[in-house]
Design an enzyme around this catalytic site. Structure first.
Site, short mmCIF file in Angstrom:
data_model
loop_
_atom_site.label_atom_id
_atom_site.label_comp_id
_atom_site.label_asym_id
_atom_site.label_seq_id
_atom_site.Cartn_x
_atom_site.Cartn_y
_atom_site.Cartn_z
N ALA A 84 0.76 -1.20 0.23
CA ALA A 84 0.06 0.00 0.08
C ALA A 84 0.69 1.36 0.01
CB ALA A 84 -1.07 -0.02 1.25
N ASP B 62 0.21 -5.49 3.48
CA ASP B 62 0.50 -4.44 4.33
C ASP B 62 -0.13 -4.38 5.65
OD1 ASP B 62 1.50 -1.42 4.93
OD2 ASP B 62 1.81 -1.48 2.68
N ASN C 75 15.47 -0.19 2.24
CA ASN C 75 16.77 0.45 2.73
C ASN C 75 17.09 0.49 4.19
OD1 ASN C 75 18.20 1.42 0.51
ND2 ASN C 75 16.71 3.00 -0.15
N ASP D 254 19.56 1.96 -10.04
CA ASP D 254 20.98 2.41 -10.37
C ASP D 254 21.17 2.34 -11.79
OD1 ASP D 254 21.17 3.26 -7.42
OD2 ASP D 254 21.85 0.95 -7.22
N HIS E 194 24.39 -0.38 -2.53
CA HIS E 194 23.17 0.69 -3.11
C HIS E 194 23.01 1.93 -2.11
CE1 HIS E 194 19.54 2.45 -4.56
NE2 HIS E 194 19.12 2.46 -3.72
N MET F 247 11.16 3.79 -8.99
CA MET F 247 11.49 2.72 -8.14
C MET F 247 10.66 1.57 -8.56
SD MET F 247 13.45 0.93 -6.21
CE MET F 247 13.35 -0.62 -6.79
P1 NAD Z 1 6.21 4.16 1.84
O1 NAD Z 1 6.34 4.67 3.39
O2 NAD Z 1 5.45 5.08 1.01
O3 NAD Z 1 5.66 2.75 2.13
C1 NAD Z 1 6.11 1.82 2.77
C2 NAD Z 1 5.01 0.82 2.95
O4 NAD Z 1 5.49 -0.06 4.00
C3 NAD Z 1 3.57 1.45 3.65
O5 NAD Z 1 2.46 1.06 3.17
C4 NAD Z 1 4.05 0.98 5.21
O6 NAD Z 1 2.47 0.63 5.69
C5 NAD Z 1 4.44 -0.30 5.01
N1 NAD Z 1 4.88 -1.02 5.94
C6 NAD Z 1 5.47 -0.71 7.28
N2 NAD Z 1 5.85 -1.69 8.23
C7 NAD Z 1 5.41 -2.90 7.45
C8 NAD Z 1 5.49 -4.09 7.83
N3 NAD Z 1 5.99 -4.47 8.97
N4 NAD Z 1 4.98 -5.13 7.19
C9 NAD Z 1 4.53 -4.72 5.89
N5 NAD Z 1 4.31 -3.55 5.52
C10 NAD Z 1 5.02 -2.56 5.93
O7 NAD Z 1 7.71 3.93 1.68
P2 NAD Z 1 8.15 3.78 0.00
O8 NAD Z 1 8.44 5.15 -0.43
O9 NAD Z 1 7.46 2.79 -0.75
O10 NAD Z 1 9.72 3.18 0.29
C11 NAD Z 1 9.85 1.88 0.92
C12 NAD Z 1 11.22 1.68 1.16
O11 NAD Z 1 12.01 1.23 -0.02
C13 NAD Z 1 12.08 2.54 1.99
O12 NAD Z 1 12.95 1.81 2.96
C14 NAD Z 1 12.85 3.44 0.90
O13 NAD Z 1 14.25 3.72 1.43
C15 NAD Z 1 13.20 1.95 -0.12
N6 NAD Z 1 13.44 2.46 -1.32
C16 NAD Z 1 14.55 1.63 -2.24
C17 NAD Z 1 14.93 1.93 -3.20
C18 NAD Z 1 16.18 0.69 -4.00
O14 NAD Z 1 16.60 1.11 -5.08
N7 NAD Z 1 16.15 -0.25 -3.40
C19 NAD Z 1 14.44 2.84 -4.09
C20 NAD Z 1 13.46 3.67 -3.42
C21 NAD Z 1 13.06 3.53 -2.18
C1 LMR Z 2 16.99 5.59 -3.98
O1 LMR Z 2 18.03 5.27 -4.79
O2 LMR Z 2 16.24 6.43 -4.78
C2 LMR Z 2 16.40 4.92 -2.96
O3 LMR Z 2 17.40 4.16 -2.32
C3 LMR Z 2 15.89 5.73 -2.05
C4 LMR Z 2 16.76 6.56 -1.25
O4 LMR Z 2 16.58 6.95 0.04
O5 LMR Z 2 17.43 7.44 -1.93
#
Ligand code: NAD
Ligand code: LMR
Length: 342
Positions: free
Chosen positions: A35, A59, A144, A175, A202, A253
């Protein structure tokens, strides 16, 4: 003769009549954190894949509405919603690919490591459930700091006696997507042709684009190398700052994660020509985990392409050495966390 899989797409969009075409063999995909900012657009993109028969959305809140909404799209996959820990086991049973974007995102001024305290626990708990319910699935970790959450996942799976390093992936596709976009813009190349391997980890300087390995073969002067490398390394922060407190990259993403899911499904489907960069357990360097280009097959990582590491430039060699201490510390932090909080 590797097929370039540098854009999400292919067969999903090729033969659109009035709906996407079902495919002979299909798979079940679960999204944990469905979600959220990434989860919702990712669910939409996966709903468009003809390789998916069931899409399980989990979620802790707000997932019912997302699933009801998505389920009205006339594409083949069935969408099911699961809310809260008591429904997690059912969400995961029989699933082929589990994607984990659950957790908190950065705000301006934060590093990815600042998310460790909250996200480490979330990833640990979710991967424990994956180990109990679908230990054979491909596991895609997006939460992350990826440099630590993937080692956390590995330790949890080891504790449960089901760790298969070939099936645990840190998603670093964004990336590569960014590197391809920025290089194509700077060098006026056709986007679909450009493919830049990005290795290491990353976060910040651990993200190392190997510009000298760009396909099609492209030359860069020193200033271009420096500017492109720094932009690719800081691209996440660029989005965090532009969103000014409202989160980090979600749409790009979701696009990147959908590409990695699509590649995994094609590999599971028997396509012998699937390559992606991803953060995995690795022997390529002295570090236990390292992102690099791999060949994906039915059993996960089939081969690590060490060829990318032959003939690096001096700039790349130096950057590679410079990233190792930070990446090593992040990996060790993840391992230590699970050993301390089993
Ligand atoms: P967000 O806050 O919009 O969404 C996160 C979701 O996780 C929410 O819906 C929340 O309810 C849910 N959540 C929280 N705890 C939970 C649990 N215990 N079980 C299940 N769901 C749970 O955040 P987002 O923008 O979607 O980002 C999510 C993660 O992805 C962050 O840690 C962000 O840093 C990471 N991210 C990684 C990359 C990458 O390249 N790997 C890129 C962008 C973001
Ligand atoms: C990204 O590369 O966009 C993600 O890892 C989110 C962040 O915190 O930068």
């Amino acid at each position: 003769s590797q097929k370039i899989t540098n854009q999400l797409q292919p067969h999903a969009f090729q033969k659109i009549t009035n709906q996407l075409q079902p495919h002979a063999s299909t798979f079940k995909v679960a999204i944990l954190g469905a979600a959220g900012g990434i989860g919702q657009p990712l669910a939409l993109l996966i709903k468009m894949s003809p390789l998916v028969s069931a899409l399980h959305l989990y979620d802790i809140a707000n997932v019912k509405g997302v699933a009801a909404d998505l389920s009205h799209c006339n594409t083949p996959s069935q969408v099911l919603d699961f809310t809260g820990p008591q429904e997690l086991a059912n969400c995961l049973k029989g699933v082929d690919v589990v994607v984990i974007p659950a957790g908190v995102p950065r705000k301006p001024g934060m590093t990815r490591d600042d998310l460790f305290n909250i996200n480490a626990n979330i990833v640990k708990t979710l991967v424990q459930a994956v180990a109990d319910n679908c230990p054979d699935a491909f596991i895609h970790i997006i939460s992350n700091p990826v440099n630590s959450t993937v080692p956390i996942a590995a330790e949890v799976l080891k504790q449960k006696g089901v760790y298969n390093p070939k099936k645990l992936f840190g998603v670093t596709t964004l990336d590569v997507v960014r590197a391809n976009t920025f290089v194509a813009q700077k060098k006026n190349l056709k986007l679909i042709d450009v493919d830049v391997p990005v290795v290491g980890g990353h976060a910040g300087i651990t993200i190392l684009p190997l510009l000298s390995k760009t396909r099609p073969s492209t030359t860069f002067n020193d200033k271009e190398v420096e500017e492109l490398t720094v932009r690719i390394q800081n691209a996440g922060t660029e989005v965090v700052e532009a969103k000014a407190g409202a989160g980090s990259a979600t749409l790009s993403m979701a696009y990147a994660a959908a590409r990695f899911v699509e590649s995994s499904l094609r590999a599971l489907d028997g396509d012998g020509d699937v390559y992606e960069c991803t953060f995995i357990q690795s022997d390529l360097t002295e570090l236990p985990f390292f992102a690099s280009r791999v060949k994906l097959g039915k059993e996960g990582v089939e081969a690590v392409l060490s060829v990318d590491f032959q003939g690096l430039t001096e700039y790349e060699e130096k950057a590679l050495e410079a990233l190792k201490p930070e990446l090593k510390a992040s990996i060790e932090k993840g391992v230590a966390f699970v050993q301390k909080h089993p």
